[in-house]
Scaffold this active site. Structure first.
Site, PDB file in Angstrom:
ATOM      1  N   LYS A  58       3.971   1.021   9.801  1.00 18.29           N
ATOM      2  CA  LYS A  58       4.175   2.226   8.994  1.00 18.29           C
ATOM      3  C   LYS A  58       3.577   3.463   9.663  1.00 18.29           C
ATOM      4  O   LYS A  58       4.119   4.549   9.560  1.00 18.29           O
ATOM      5  CB  LYS A  58       3.560   2.029   7.603  1.00 18.29           C
ATOM      6  CG  LYS A  58       4.459   1.203   6.693  1.00 18.29           C
ATOM      7  CD  LYS A  58       3.975   1.238   5.259  1.00 18.29           C
ATOM      8  CE  LYS A  58       2.908   0.182   5.048  1.00 18.29           C
ATOM      9  NZ  LYS A  58       2.536   0.026   3.622  1.00 18.29           N
ATOM     10  N   ARG A  72       5.085 -13.184   9.441  1.00 20.70           N
ATOM     11  CA  ARG A  72       5.751 -11.927   9.133  1.00 20.70           C
ATOM     12  C   ARG A  72       7.075 -11.859   9.877  1.00 20.70           C
ATOM     13  O   ARG A  72       7.303 -12.581  10.850  1.00 20.70           O
ATOM     14  CB  ARG A  72       4.869 -10.730   9.477  1.00 20.70           C
ATOM     15  CG  ARG A  72       4.605 -10.498  10.961  1.00 20.70           C
ATOM     16  CD  ARG A  72       3.987  -9.112  11.189  1.00 20.70           C
ATOM     17  NE  ARG A  72       2.957  -8.782  10.217  1.00 20.70           N
ATOM     18  CZ  ARG A  72       2.902  -7.630   9.532  1.00 20.70           C
ATOM     19  NH1 ARG A  72       3.788  -6.704   9.703  1.00 20.70           N
ATOM     20  NH2 ARG A  72       1.925  -7.397   8.695  1.00 20.70           N
ATOM     21  N   GLU A 117       0.879  -1.168   0.000  1.00 20.03           N
ATOM     22  CA  GLU A 117       0.000   0.000   0.000  1.00 20.03           C
ATOM     23  C   GLU A 117       0.920   1.222   0.000  1.00 20.03           C
ATOM     24  O   GLU A 117       1.796   1.329   0.865  1.00 20.03           O
ATOM     25  CB  GLU A 117      -0.874   0.002   1.263  1.00 20.03           C
ATOM     26  CG  GLU A 117      -1.839   1.163   1.250  1.00 20.03           C
ATOM     27  CD  GLU A 117      -2.780   1.202   2.446  1.00 20.03           C
ATOM     28  OE1 GLU A 117      -2.754   0.269   3.274  1.00 20.03           O
ATOM     29  OE2 GLU A 117      -3.532   2.187   2.540  1.00 20.03           O
TER      30      GLU A 117
END
Ligand code: ATP
Ligand code: MG
Length: 561
Positions: free
Chosen positions: A274, A264, A40
């Site tokens: 983020k 992850r 994104e």
């Protein structure tokens, strides 16, 4: 041939579970492997993304396939072209080329059509409830949800309302489009998930064309399908989304991409959200997204990491099905291992102490030959000036040394790297009693560092000639957080309460003159000090070097325990 040999010797590395899955589908006759990396564009990529990039591109490459770069740009509020550009730069820097460059926003027309199709099938409806009402109506894991009063609207009414949502007749939050699945489904995400919401915000690519935007769940799998992605690899937290991913594909009868999950990457002392990284940038706690203390790819690059070292790290971490935390020292081990092979050696003094060699002729300069890289003969040699006054490292002198201290101390001899043996004759102090200068003598017969009479001198220290030294700013970095897991905060605190006040220490160092020719991005091993990379803040008169990593290997030590 080589494959057979590997089998015989048993050297073949065992496959990870994703390789097994893809290998199986390839052996079943599936001809094509197409993966995608779907960031994104709402921030800069970090080391966790690097892991995902290496995995997606690496798997495709291994099986003769390809990888798309797809920007998951469905939320106009947080996204920006600045991020798109940085993401492309970072993927390239890591060494990968994508087959197609796509944007979820390119599919908005198709997604809209599919939404209408689901409405016509009675599989989607417009809901007028507020966000809070929808949340409450979902129920809990143990209590089934309650259907919305708008759940049974007619197809005609739903189509009309959805078209008017698109036309901009309603304000943000007034209505949403929901999939009509099962309000009692054991998986909460299947209890009529939201497909579209109203956001009257310009999109960085589609401008003001749209004021309704699809949710992740009604964009991601569909984009995979449009691109005919064979293996859609994502992180573990998306496993609960998989039934919904499959449901939409099945209801729409479109290309059946499949989702696979892996754990992850988590790293000690590192925060990868983020949203929180953006906070560090906006509050000017760091110099920017590429501050070398950040976990971003651009920060690692600025700090002196090589793409090879990041790829080697991703490879060593491997792919797991369960969440785990990797020790930061493994990442440091990987960059040290690579730089040891490729970085040329130089001499630099970080914390200087002046030494005057009293029996060395005044005004004389000699050029001593130094090896550029003992790991790589082809790197050759260079000449470094030596003179009567040199800087040595303050730590390399002790007035009252403990036993087994082989460096310089009063009356003792030490070897100057590539040059002479010197002996400390006199210690000069200032009024506060601090050592400010040493007076030494040298053995003129010890050129190249070996004594003529065979006496043994154990210690070797580095040095820089005072009149030739290049003054430089050295930035010594430590972890940004004092806590091993900065996401794990005590009550009443935030991650900002765990900032390390010593994460950046700035020193003035003295470098051998050959470094005046360095360019930003050039990487060196400062002998006995660490690996350094020239920073973009450098000017011709005042160079700046970032410490990439020290020489001490805490990872190997941990493994030996
Ligand atoms: P945010 O921090 O905004 O929630 P994100 O970290 O999920 O975002 P995306 O841009 O959505 O970032 O991620 C792109 C891809 O990178 C996704 O496939 C995601 O699963 C993967 N990814 C993100 N973080 C990690 C991580 N720590 N380890 C491995 N893969 C990751
Ligand atoms: Mg995400």
């Amino acid at each position: 041939m080589s494959e057979i040999k590997e089998e015989v010797t048993g050297n073949e590395k065992s496959l990870n579970f994703l390789e097994e899955i893809i290998g199986e589908s390839v052996s079943r006759g599936e001809k094509r492997v197409l993966t995608r990396f779907p960031p994104e564009p709402n921030g800069y990529l970090h080391i966790g993304h690097a892991k995902s990039i290496c995995l997606n591109f690496g798997l495709a490459k291994k099986y003769g396939g390809a990888t798309n770069l797809r920007f998951d740009d469905t939320n106009p509020v947080k996204e920006d072209v600045e991020y798109v550009d940085s993401i492309k730069e970072d993927v390239h820097w890591l060494g990968f080329d994508w087959a197609g460059e796509h944007y979820a926003s390119d599919y908005f027309d198709q997604l809209y059509e599919w939404a209408e199709e689901l409405i016509r099938k009675g599989k989607a409806y417009v809901d007028d409830q507020t966000q809070e009402e929808i949340r409450q109506g979902r129920g809990t894991v143990t209590v089934p949800g309650t259907p919305s009063p708008w759940r049974d609207r007619s197809v005609e009414e739903n189509l009309d309302l959805f078209r008017r949502m698109r036309a901009g007749e309603f304000p943000d939050g007034a209505k949403v489009l929901r999939a009509r699945i099962d309000m009692a489904h054991p998986n909460m995400l299947m209890r009529d998930p939201i497909m579209y919401r109203i956001i009257h915000t310009e999109h960085h690519r589609t401008g003001s064309k749209w004021c309704i935007y699809p949710m992740y769940d009604f964009a991601h799998g569909q984009s995979d399908s449009i691109e005919k992605i064979t293996h859609s690899i994502c992180t573990l937290e998306f496993d609960v989304h998989r039934p919904l991913y499959d449901w939409f594909i099945q209801e729409l009868g479109i290309y059946p991409s499949h989702q696979y999950e892996f754990a992850r990457l988590n790293l000690t002392y590192t925060m990868m959200s983020k949203r929180k990284l953006l906070q560090l940038v906006q509050n000017k706690i760091v110099m920017g997204w590429d501050d070398p203390r950040m976990p971003t790819i651009c920060a690692l690059r600025r700090k002196g990491y090589t793409p090879e070292s990041v790829r080697a790290f991703a490879e060593r971490v491997g792919v797991a099905k369960r969440d785990n935390v990797i020790d930061l020292s493994l990442l440091e081990f990987c960059v040290r291992e690579d730089l040891n092979k490729v970085a040329e050696r130089r001499m630099a003094v970080v914390n200087p102490l002046k030494v005057v060699i009293t029996n060395y002729p005044e005004g004389k300069t000699e050029e001593v030959k130094c090896i550029n890289n003992p790991e790589n003969e082809e790197a050759g040699t260079r000449l470094v000036p030596f003179s009567r006054e040199i800087y040595i490292e303050r730590d390399d002198f002790m007035e009252e040394p403990p036993k087994k201290y082989y460096r310089l101390s009063p009356g003792k001899e030490v070897r100057l790297r590539y040059a002479y043996l010197i002996k400390c004759e006199e210690v000069i102090k200032n009024d506060e009693g601090e050592v400010v200068e040493l007076r030494c003598t040298y053995d003129p017969m010890s050129g190249g560092g070996s004594s003529s009479d065979g006496r043994k001198v154990k210690g070797v220290i580095h040095w820089v000639s005072v009149p030739h030294a290049v003054k430089a700013e050295l930035r010594l970095f430590d972890t940004l957080f004092t806590k091993e897991n900065p996401d794990d905060v005590e009550e009443g605190k935030t991650f900002l309460d765990y900032l390390n006040p010593d994460s950046l220490v700035v020193r003035t160092g003295y470098l051998e003159p050959s470094l005046s020719g360095a360019k930003p991005g050039d990487k060196f091993q400062f002998e006995r000090v660490g690996y350094f990379c020239m920073d973009k803040d450098s000017t011709p008169s005042s160079p700046v070097f970032n410490r990439t990593v020290g020489l001490k290997d805490s990872w190997a030590k941990m493994q030996a325990k």
